[in-house]
Design an enzyme around this catalytic site. Structure first.
Site, mmCIF file in Angstrom:
data_model
loop_
_atom_site.group_PDB
_atom_site.id
_atom_site.type_symbol
_atom_site.label_atom_id
_atom_site.label_comp_id
_atom_site.label_asym_id
_atom_site.label_seq_id
_atom_site.Cartn_x
_atom_site.Cartn_y
_atom_site.Cartn_z
ATOM 1 N N TRP A 206 0.848 -1.205 0.000
ATOM 2 C CA TRP A 206 0.000 0.000 0.000
ATOM 3 C C TRP A 206 0.880 1.251 0.000
ATOM 4 O O TRP A 206 2.014 1.216 0.478
ATOM 5 C CB TRP A 206 -0.974 -0.001 1.185
ATOM 6 C CG TRP A 206 -0.369 0.142 2.574
ATOM 7 C CD1 TRP A 206 -0.070 -0.882 3.430
ATOM 8 C CD2 TRP A 206 -0.001 1.357 3.248
ATOM 9 N NE1 TRP A 206 0.466 -0.373 4.600
ATOM 10 C CE2 TRP A 206 0.516 0.998 4.522
ATOM 11 C CE3 TRP A 206 -0.056 2.717 2.922
ATOM 12 C CZ2 TRP A 206 0.970 1.934 5.455
ATOM 13 C CZ3 TRP A 206 0.395 3.651 3.857
ATOM 14 C CH2 TRP A 206 0.899 3.248 5.100
ATOM 15 N N GLU B 135 6.641 9.347 13.921
ATOM 16 C CA GLU B 135 6.926 8.628 12.675
ATOM 17 C C GLU B 135 7.872 9.434 11.787
ATOM 18 O O GLU B 135 8.746 8.870 11.124
ATOM 19 C CB GLU B 135 5.630 8.336 11.905
ATOM 20 C CG GLU B 135 4.657 7.382 12.586
ATOM 21 C CD GLU B 135 5.100 5.927 12.537
ATOM 22 O OE1 GLU B 135 6.095 5.615 11.857
ATOM 23 O OE2 GLU B 135 4.444 5.090 13.189
ATOM 24 N N GLU C 160 8.553 1.948 6.706
ATOM 25 C CA GLU C 160 8.165 2.875 7.770
ATOM 26 C C GLU C 160 7.918 4.281 7.237
ATOM 27 O O GLU C 160 7.066 5.011 7.745
ATOM 28 C CB GLU C 160 9.267 2.939 8.833
ATOM 29 C CG GLU C 160 9.257 1.793 9.827
ATOM 30 C CD GLU C 160 8.130 1.913 10.838
ATOM 31 O OE1 GLU C 160 7.609 3.022 11.046
ATOM 32 O OE2 GLU C 160 7.760 0.872 11.411
ATOM 33 N N HIS D 54 4.488 5.775 6.787
ATOM 34 C CA HIS D 54 3.608 6.110 7.914
ATOM 35 C C HIS D 54 3.526 7.618 8.141
ATOM 36 O O HIS D 54 2.437 8.194 8.193
ATOM 37 C CB HIS D 54 4.073 5.408 9.195
ATOM 38 C CG HIS D 54 4.107 3.916 9.069
ATOM 39 N ND1 HIS D 54 4.647 3.099 10.030
ATOM 40 C CD2 HIS D 54 3.663 3.094 8.073
ATOM 41 C CE1 HIS D 54 4.532 1.835 9.640
ATOM 42 N NE2 HIS D 54 3.946 1.805 8.465
ATOM 43 N N GLU E 156 7.771 -1.534 18.402
ATOM 44 C CA GLU E 156 6.846 -1.873 17.310
ATOM 45 C C GLU E 156 5.516 -2.342 17.906
ATOM 46 O O GLU E 156 4.449 -2.053 17.366
ATOM 47 C CB GLU E 156 7.429 -2.941 16.376
ATOM 48 C CG GLU E 156 8.713 -2.526 15.664
ATOM 49 C CD GLU E 156 8.507 -1.614 14.454
ATOM 50 O OE1 GLU E 156 7.400 -1.095 14.252
ATOM 51 O OE2 GLU E 156 9.478 -1.415 13.711
ATOM 52 N N THR F 168 3.722 0.859 19.130
ATOM 53 C CA THR F 168 3.121 1.666 18.059
ATOM 54 C C THR F 168 1.935 0.927 17.434
ATOM 55 O O THR F 168 0.967 1.544 17.018
ATOM 56 C CB THR F 168 4.137 2.048 16.951
ATOM 57 O OG1 THR F 168 4.876 0.884 16.586
ATOM 58 C CG2 THR F 168 5.091 3.117 17.412
ATOM 59 N N ASP G 98 1.298 -2.809 9.653
ATOM 60 C CA ASP G 98 2.750 -2.794 9.381
ATOM 61 C C ASP G 98 3.540 -2.960 10.684
ATOM 62 O O ASP G 98 4.497 -3.736 10.760
ATOM 63 C CB ASP G 98 3.188 -1.434 8.797
ATOM 64 C CG ASP G 98 3.017 -1.334 7.280
ATOM 65 O OD1 ASP G 98 2.443 -2.255 6.687
ATOM 66 O OD2 ASP G 98 3.478 -0.321 6.715
ATOM 67 N N GLU G 99 3.137 -2.215 11.693
ATOM 68 C CA GLU G 99 3.877 -2.240 12.971
ATOM 69 C C GLU G 99 3.845 -3.656 13.574
ATOM 70 O O GLU G 99 4.843 -4.131 14.112
ATOM 71 C CB GLU G 99 3.296 -1.251 13.995
ATOM 72 C CG GLU G 99 3.092 0.181 13.517
ATOM 73 C CD GLU G 99 4.357 0.963 13.214
ATOM 74 O OE1 GLU G 99 5.438 0.356 13.118
ATOM 75 O OE2 GLU G 99 4.252 2.194 13.062
ATOM 76 N N HIS H 294 6.298 -5.779 11.704
ATOM 77 C CA HIS H 294 7.679 -5.449 12.098
ATOM 78 C C HIS H 294 8.000 -5.991 13.495
ATOM 79 O O HIS H 294 9.105 -6.453 13.751
ATOM 80 C CB HIS H 294 7.900 -3.934 12.082
ATOM 81 C CG HIS H 294 7.734 -3.318 10.718
ATOM 82 N ND1 HIS H 294 7.560 -1.967 10.528
ATOM 83 C CD2 HIS H 294 7.711 -3.882 9.483
ATOM 84 C CE1 HIS H 294 7.449 -1.723 9.223
ATOM 85 N NE2 HIS H 294 7.523 -2.872 8.578
HETATM 86 FE FE LIG Z 1 7.375 0.828 13.413
HETATM 87 FE FE LIG Z 2 5.713 3.401 11.973
#
Ligand SMILES: [Fe+2]
Ligand SMILES: [Fe+2]
Length: 326
Positions: free
Chosen positions: A34, A77, A112, A115, A165, A168, A197-198, A201
Protein backbone atom coordinates in the site's frame (compact mmCIF):
# COMPACT_ATOMS: atom_id res chain seq x y z
CA UNK A 1 27.38 -0.54 29.15
CA UNK A 2 29.90 -3.40 28.91
CA UNK A 3 29.64 -6.51 26.83
CA UNK A 4 31.83 -8.73 24.68
CA UNK A 5 31.83 -7.22 21.24
CA UNK A 6 33.57 -10.28 19.77
CA UNK A 7 30.84 -12.60 20.94
CA UNK A 8 28.20 -10.17 19.70
CA UNK A 9 29.90 -10.18 16.30
CA UNK A 10 29.73 -13.98 16.04
CA UNK A 11 26.09 -13.99 17.02
CA UNK A 12 25.19 -11.17 14.66
CA UNK A 13 26.86 -12.93 11.75
CA UNK A 14 24.58 -15.87 12.38
CA UNK A 15 21.49 -13.63 12.73
CA UNK A 16 22.33 -11.65 9.60
CA UNK A 17 22.20 -14.74 7.44
CA UNK A 18 18.85 -15.57 8.95
CA UNK A 19 17.61 -12.04 8.20
CA UNK A 20 18.37 -12.45 4.52
CA UNK A 21 16.39 -15.67 4.55
CA UNK A 22 13.28 -14.24 6.18
CA UNK A 23 13.28 -10.69 4.83
CA UNK A 24 10.42 -11.45 2.43
CA UNK A 25 8.35 -12.95 5.22
CA UNK A 26 8.43 -9.77 7.28
CA UNK A 27 8.53 -7.05 4.63
CA UNK A 28 6.17 -6.73 1.69
CA UNK A 29 7.10 -6.42 -2.01
CA UNK A 30 7.22 -2.73 -2.90
CA UNK A 31 5.20 -2.84 -6.13
CA UNK A 32 2.12 -4.29 -4.47
CA UNK A 33 2.50 -2.69 -1.03
CA UNK A 34 0.00 0.00 0.00
CA UNK A 35 1.04 3.60 -0.56
CA UNK A 36 -0.19 6.78 1.12
CA UNK A 37 -2.00 7.89 -2.04
CA UNK A 38 -4.23 4.80 -1.82
CA UNK A 39 -5.90 6.43 1.19
CA UNK A 40 -5.92 10.10 0.24
CA UNK A 41 -8.00 12.18 -2.19
CA UNK A 42 -6.44 12.10 -5.66
CA UNK A 43 -5.57 15.68 -6.61
CA UNK A 44 -5.77 14.83 -10.32
CA UNK A 45 -9.33 13.59 -9.99
CA UNK A 46 -12.37 15.65 -10.98
CA UNK A 47 -13.92 14.87 -7.64
CA UNK A 48 -10.90 16.11 -5.69
CA UNK A 49 -12.58 19.16 -4.17
CA UNK A 50 -15.64 17.16 -3.14
CA UNK A 51 -13.42 14.42 -1.68
CA UNK A 52 -11.43 17.04 0.19
CA UNK A 53 -14.59 18.64 1.57
CA UNK A 54 -15.75 15.23 2.75
CA UNK A 55 -12.37 14.53 4.42
CA UNK A 56 -12.52 17.87 6.24
CA UNK A 57 -16.10 17.38 7.40
CA UNK A 58 -15.15 14.03 8.88
CA UNK A 59 -12.05 15.48 10.54
CA UNK A 60 -14.21 18.08 12.30
CA UNK A 61 -15.62 15.37 14.54
CA UNK A 62 -12.24 14.33 16.00
CA UNK A 63 -11.78 15.27 19.64
CA UNK A 64 -9.03 17.68 20.71
CA UNK A 65 -7.06 14.97 22.51
CA UNK A 66 -7.33 12.66 19.52
CA UNK A 67 -5.94 15.31 17.16
CA UNK A 68 -3.11 15.98 19.66
CA UNK A 69 -2.23 12.29 19.88
CA UNK A 70 -2.38 11.93 16.11
CA UNK A 71 0.02 14.86 15.71
CA UNK A 72 2.39 13.39 18.33
CA UNK A 73 2.25 10.02 16.55
CA UNK A 74 2.92 11.68 13.22
CA UNK A 75 5.93 13.59 14.53
CA UNK A 76 7.23 10.35 16.06
CA UNK A 77 6.93 8.63 12.68
CA UNK A 78 8.49 11.59 10.89
CA UNK A 79 11.62 11.35 13.04
CA UNK A 80 12.53 8.23 11.07
CA UNK A 81 16.00 9.61 10.14
CA UNK A 82 16.92 9.34 13.83
CA UNK A 83 15.90 5.68 13.99
CA UNK A 84 17.56 4.75 10.74
CA UNK A 85 20.87 6.34 11.68
CA UNK A 86 20.75 4.72 15.13
CA UNK A 87 19.98 1.28 13.71
CA UNK A 88 22.79 1.50 11.20
CA UNK A 89 25.31 2.21 13.96
CA UNK A 90 24.67 -1.05 15.80
CA UNK A 91 27.80 -3.03 16.81
CA UNK A 92 28.95 -6.32 15.33
CA UNK A 93 27.18 -6.19 11.98
CA UNK A 94 28.48 -6.44 8.47
CA UNK A 95 28.74 -2.89 7.07
CA UNK A 96 28.64 -4.24 3.57
CA UNK A 97 25.58 -2.89 1.77
CA UNK A 98 24.47 -6.46 1.07
CA UNK A 99 24.89 -7.57 4.68
CA UNK A 100 21.65 -8.88 6.21
CA UNK A 101 21.32 -6.13 8.78
CA UNK A 102 22.04 -3.14 6.52
CA UNK A 103 19.67 -4.54 3.94
CA UNK A 104 17.01 -5.06 6.58
CA UNK A 105 17.46 -1.50 7.87
CA UNK A 106 17.04 0.02 4.40
CA UNK A 107 13.96 -2.04 3.56
CA UNK A 108 12.39 -1.52 6.99
CA UNK A 109 12.99 2.24 6.73
CA UNK A 110 11.39 2.29 3.29
CA UNK A 111 8.23 0.68 4.68
CA UNK A 112 8.17 2.88 7.77
CA UNK A 113 8.60 6.02 5.70
CA UNK A 114 5.03 5.65 4.41
CA UNK A 115 3.61 6.11 7.91
CA UNK A 116 4.71 9.69 8.52
CA UNK A 117 4.03 10.50 4.90
CA UNK A 118 0.41 9.36 5.04
CA UNK A 119 -0.41 10.91 8.42
CA UNK A 120 1.29 14.19 7.56
CA UNK A 121 -0.71 14.55 4.34
CA UNK A 122 -3.92 13.67 6.10
CA UNK A 123 -3.31 16.25 8.84
CA UNK A 124 -2.44 18.90 6.27
CA UNK A 125 -5.68 18.29 4.40
CA UNK A 126 -7.79 18.02 7.56
CA UNK A 127 -7.69 21.74 8.31
CA UNK A 128 -7.35 21.02 12.03
CA UNK A 129 -3.63 21.62 12.40
CA UNK A 130 -1.19 24.52 12.53
CA UNK A 131 1.21 22.80 10.15
CA UNK A 132 4.05 25.23 10.71
CA UNK A 133 4.08 24.52 14.46
CA UNK A 134 3.92 20.79 13.83
CA UNK A 135 6.77 21.01 11.34
CA UNK A 136 8.87 22.98 13.82
CA UNK A 137 8.34 20.23 16.42
CA UNK A 138 9.32 17.61 13.83
CA UNK A 139 12.49 19.44 12.93
CA UNK A 140 13.31 19.81 16.63
CA UNK A 141 12.73 16.14 17.33
CA UNK A 142 15.06 15.05 14.54
CA UNK A 143 17.67 17.63 15.54
CA UNK A 144 17.46 16.68 19.24
CA UNK A 145 17.78 12.94 18.56
CA UNK A 146 17.00 10.56 21.43
CA UNK A 147 18.62 8.82 24.35
CA UNK A 148 17.05 5.41 24.75
CA UNK A 149 19.71 3.55 26.71
CA UNK A 150 20.57 0.88 24.14
CA UNK A 151 23.92 2.29 23.07
CA UNK A 152 25.05 0.39 19.97
CA UNK A 153 24.38 -3.01 21.48
CA UNK A 154 22.51 -5.20 18.99
CA UNK A 155 20.79 -7.18 21.79
CA UNK A 156 19.41 -4.08 23.51
CA UNK A 157 18.57 -2.72 20.11
CA UNK A 158 16.35 -5.72 19.20
CA UNK A 159 14.68 -5.66 22.60
CA UNK A 160 13.92 -1.99 22.15
CA UNK A 161 12.59 -2.35 18.62
CA UNK A 162 10.46 -5.39 19.59
CA UNK A 163 8.93 -3.33 22.38
CA UNK A 164 8.45 -0.21 20.30
CA UNK A 165 6.85 -1.87 17.31
CA UNK A 166 4.34 -3.49 19.68
CA UNK A 167 3.70 -0.13 21.36
CA UNK A 168 3.12 1.67 18.06
CA UNK A 169 0.87 -1.17 16.91
CA UNK A 170 -1.30 -0.63 19.99
CA UNK A 171 -1.45 3.14 19.69
CA UNK A 172 -2.21 3.27 15.95
CA UNK A 173 -4.82 0.55 16.40
CA UNK A 174 -6.54 2.45 19.19
CA UNK A 175 -6.45 5.73 17.25
CA UNK A 176 -8.05 3.82 14.37
CA UNK A 177 -10.95 2.71 16.53
CA UNK A 178 -11.41 6.14 18.12
CA UNK A 179 -11.38 7.77 14.68
CA UNK A 180 -14.12 5.37 13.64
CA UNK A 181 -16.14 6.21 16.74
CA UNK A 182 -15.68 9.91 15.95
CA UNK A 183 -17.07 9.28 12.46
CA UNK A 184 -13.85 9.43 10.43
CA UNK A 185 -13.72 6.05 8.72
CA UNK A 186 -11.00 6.98 6.24
CA UNK A 187 -8.62 8.07 9.02
CA UNK A 188 -9.53 4.85 10.77
CA UNK A 189 -8.42 2.87 7.70
CA UNK A 190 -5.15 4.81 7.50
CA UNK A 191 -4.25 4.10 11.12
CA UNK A 192 -5.36 0.50 10.64
CA UNK A 193 -2.94 -0.20 7.79
CA UNK A 194 -0.13 1.51 9.67
CA UNK A 195 -0.90 -0.59 12.74
CA UNK A 196 -0.69 -3.78 10.70
CA UNK A 197 2.75 -2.79 9.38
CA UNK A 198 3.88 -2.24 12.97
CA UNK A 199 2.57 -5.68 13.99
CA UNK A 200 4.50 -7.32 11.16
CA UNK A 201 7.68 -5.45 12.10
CA UNK A 202 7.23 -6.42 15.75
CA UNK A 203 7.08 -10.07 14.70
CA UNK A 204 10.37 -9.69 12.86
CA UNK A 205 12.27 -8.08 15.73
CA UNK A 206 10.85 -10.57 18.24
CA UNK A 207 11.96 -13.37 15.96
CA UNK A 208 15.49 -11.94 15.60
CA UNK A 209 15.69 -11.65 19.36
CA UNK A 210 14.49 -15.25 19.82
CA UNK A 211 17.39 -16.34 17.67
CA UNK A 212 19.76 -14.41 19.93
CA UNK A 213 18.25 -16.02 23.05
CA UNK A 214 18.81 -19.42 21.44
CA UNK A 215 22.54 -18.93 20.97
CA UNK A 216 23.52 -16.53 23.77
CA UNK A 217 20.86 -16.88 26.48
CA UNK A 218 22.63 -15.38 29.49
CA UNK A 219 23.89 -12.27 27.71
CA UNK A 220 20.51 -11.80 26.04
CA UNK A 221 18.79 -12.11 29.42
CA UNK A 222 21.16 -9.54 30.97
CA UNK A 223 20.42 -7.14 28.14
CA UNK A 224 16.65 -7.63 28.64
CA UNK A 225 16.99 -7.07 32.37
CA UNK A 226 19.02 -3.92 31.82
CA UNK A 227 16.44 -2.47 29.42
CA UNK A 228 13.63 -3.25 31.87
CA UNK A 229 15.48 -1.74 34.84
CA UNK A 230 15.95 1.50 32.94
CA UNK A 231 12.42 1.41 31.56
CA UNK A 232 11.76 1.64 27.84
CA UNK A 233 11.56 5.28 26.88
CA UNK A 234 9.48 6.38 23.93
CA UNK A 235 11.34 7.48 20.80
CA UNK A 236 9.70 10.93 21.01
CA UNK A 237 10.66 11.55 24.62
CA UNK A 238 12.50 14.73 23.55
CA UNK A 239 9.34 16.14 21.93
CA UNK A 240 8.94 19.91 22.25
CA UNK A 241 7.16 22.87 20.74
CA UNK A 242 8.66 26.17 19.69
CA UNK A 243 9.85 28.18 22.68
CA UNK A 244 9.98 25.15 24.99
CA UNK A 245 12.90 23.12 26.28
CA UNK A 246 13.80 19.60 25.11
CA UNK A 247 11.12 17.10 26.11
CA UNK A 248 8.69 19.67 27.56
CA UNK A 249 5.82 18.72 25.25
CA UNK A 250 6.24 14.98 25.63
CA UNK A 251 4.41 14.67 28.95
CA UNK A 252 1.36 16.52 27.59
CA UNK A 253 1.30 14.19 24.58
CA UNK A 254 1.48 11.05 26.74
CA UNK A 255 -1.16 12.51 29.11
CA UNK A 256 -3.54 12.88 26.18
CA UNK A 257 -2.75 9.31 25.07
CA UNK A 258 -3.31 7.98 28.59
CA UNK A 259 -6.58 9.92 28.94
CA UNK A 260 -7.91 8.50 25.67
CA UNK A 261 -6.66 5.02 26.53
CA UNK A 262 -4.55 5.03 23.35
CA UNK A 263 -1.43 3.99 25.21
CA UNK A 264 -1.40 3.47 28.96
CA UNK A 265 0.81 2.25 31.80
CA UNK A 266 -1.07 -1.06 31.66
CA UNK A 267 -0.20 -1.41 27.96
CA UNK A 268 3.45 -1.05 28.91
CA UNK A 269 3.17 -3.99 31.30
CA UNK A 270 1.20 -6.09 28.83
CA UNK A 271 3.86 -5.60 26.17
CA UNK A 272 6.47 -6.74 28.67
CA UNK A 273 4.39 -9.85 29.44
CA UNK A 274 4.03 -10.57 25.75
CA UNK A 275 7.80 -10.41 25.28
CA UNK A 276 8.39 -12.63 28.32
CA UNK A 277 6.10 -15.24 26.78
CA UNK A 278 7.42 -14.87 23.26
CA UNK A 279 11.01 -15.41 24.38
CA UNK A 280 10.03 -18.15 26.87
CA UNK A 281 11.95 -16.31 29.55
CA UNK A 282 10.59 -18.37 32.43
CA UNK A 283 11.87 -21.69 31.09
CA UNK A 284 15.01 -20.42 29.34
CA UNK A 285 17.63 -23.19 29.46
CA UNK A 286 21.41 -22.91 29.90
CA UNK A 287 21.53 -19.71 31.92
CA UNK A 288 24.56 -18.94 34.04
CA UNK A 289 24.16 -17.53 37.53
CA UNK A 290 23.93 -13.90 36.41
CA UNK A 291 21.47 -14.92 33.70
CA UNK A 292 19.26 -16.68 36.25
CA UNK A 293 19.22 -13.62 38.47
CA UNK A 294 18.31 -11.44 35.51
CA UNK A 295 15.48 -13.85 34.60
CA UNK A 296 14.13 -13.73 38.17
CA UNK A 297 14.14 -9.94 38.13
CA UNK A 298 12.28 -9.87 34.80
CA UNK A 299 9.70 -12.45 35.89
CA UNK A 300 8.80 -10.47 39.02
CA UNK A 301 8.56 -7.12 37.28
CA UNK A 302 5.13 -7.17 35.57
CA UNK A 303 3.21 -7.68 38.81
CA UNK A 304 5.18 -4.95 40.52
CA UNK A 305 4.48 -2.52 37.69
CA UNK A 306 0.81 -3.47 37.54
CA UNK A 307 0.43 -2.48 41.18
CA UNK A 308 1.99 0.90 40.39
CA UNK A 309 -0.22 1.31 37.30
CA UNK A 310 -3.32 0.56 39.39
CA UNK A 311 -2.55 3.45 41.69
CA UNK A 312 -2.01 5.91 38.84
CA UNK A 313 -4.71 8.48 38.30
CA UNK A 314 -5.81 9.51 34.86
CA UNK A 315 -4.16 12.84 34.00
CA UNK A 316 -6.73 15.61 33.83
CA UNK A 317 -4.65 18.70 33.12
CA UNK A 318 -5.83 20.52 30.04
CA UNK A 319 -3.04 21.68 27.80
CA UNK A 320 -3.23 23.84 24.70
CA UNK A 321 -0.85 22.56 22.05
CA UNK A 322 0.49 25.17 19.64
CA UNK A 323 -0.12 22.55 16.91
CA UNK A 324 -3.89 22.78 17.05
CA UNK A 325 -6.01 25.69 15.94
CA UNK A 326 -8.49 26.55 18.64
FE1 LIG B 1 7.37 0.83 13.41
FE1 LIG C 1 5.71 3.40 11.97
Amino acid sequence: MRYFVERRREVMLHIENYMLEVMDTYLKPIDTNWQPSDFLPDSTSETFFQDLKYLRENAEGLSYDLVAVLIGDTITEEALPTYESWLSMVDGVNRDEQGGWMKWVRHWTAEENRHGDLLNKYLYLSGRVDMRQMEISTQYLIADGFDIGTGNDPYRNFIYTSFQELATNISHRRVASLAKQNGDTSLSKMCGVIASDEARHAKAYKDFMSKIFAVDPSEAMLAFEDMMRHKIVMPAHFLREMGLKIGQTFGHFTDAAQRLGVYTAVDYVEIMQQLIEEWKVETMPDLNEAGEKARDYIMALPNRLLRVADRMKNPTMEYKFSWIHS
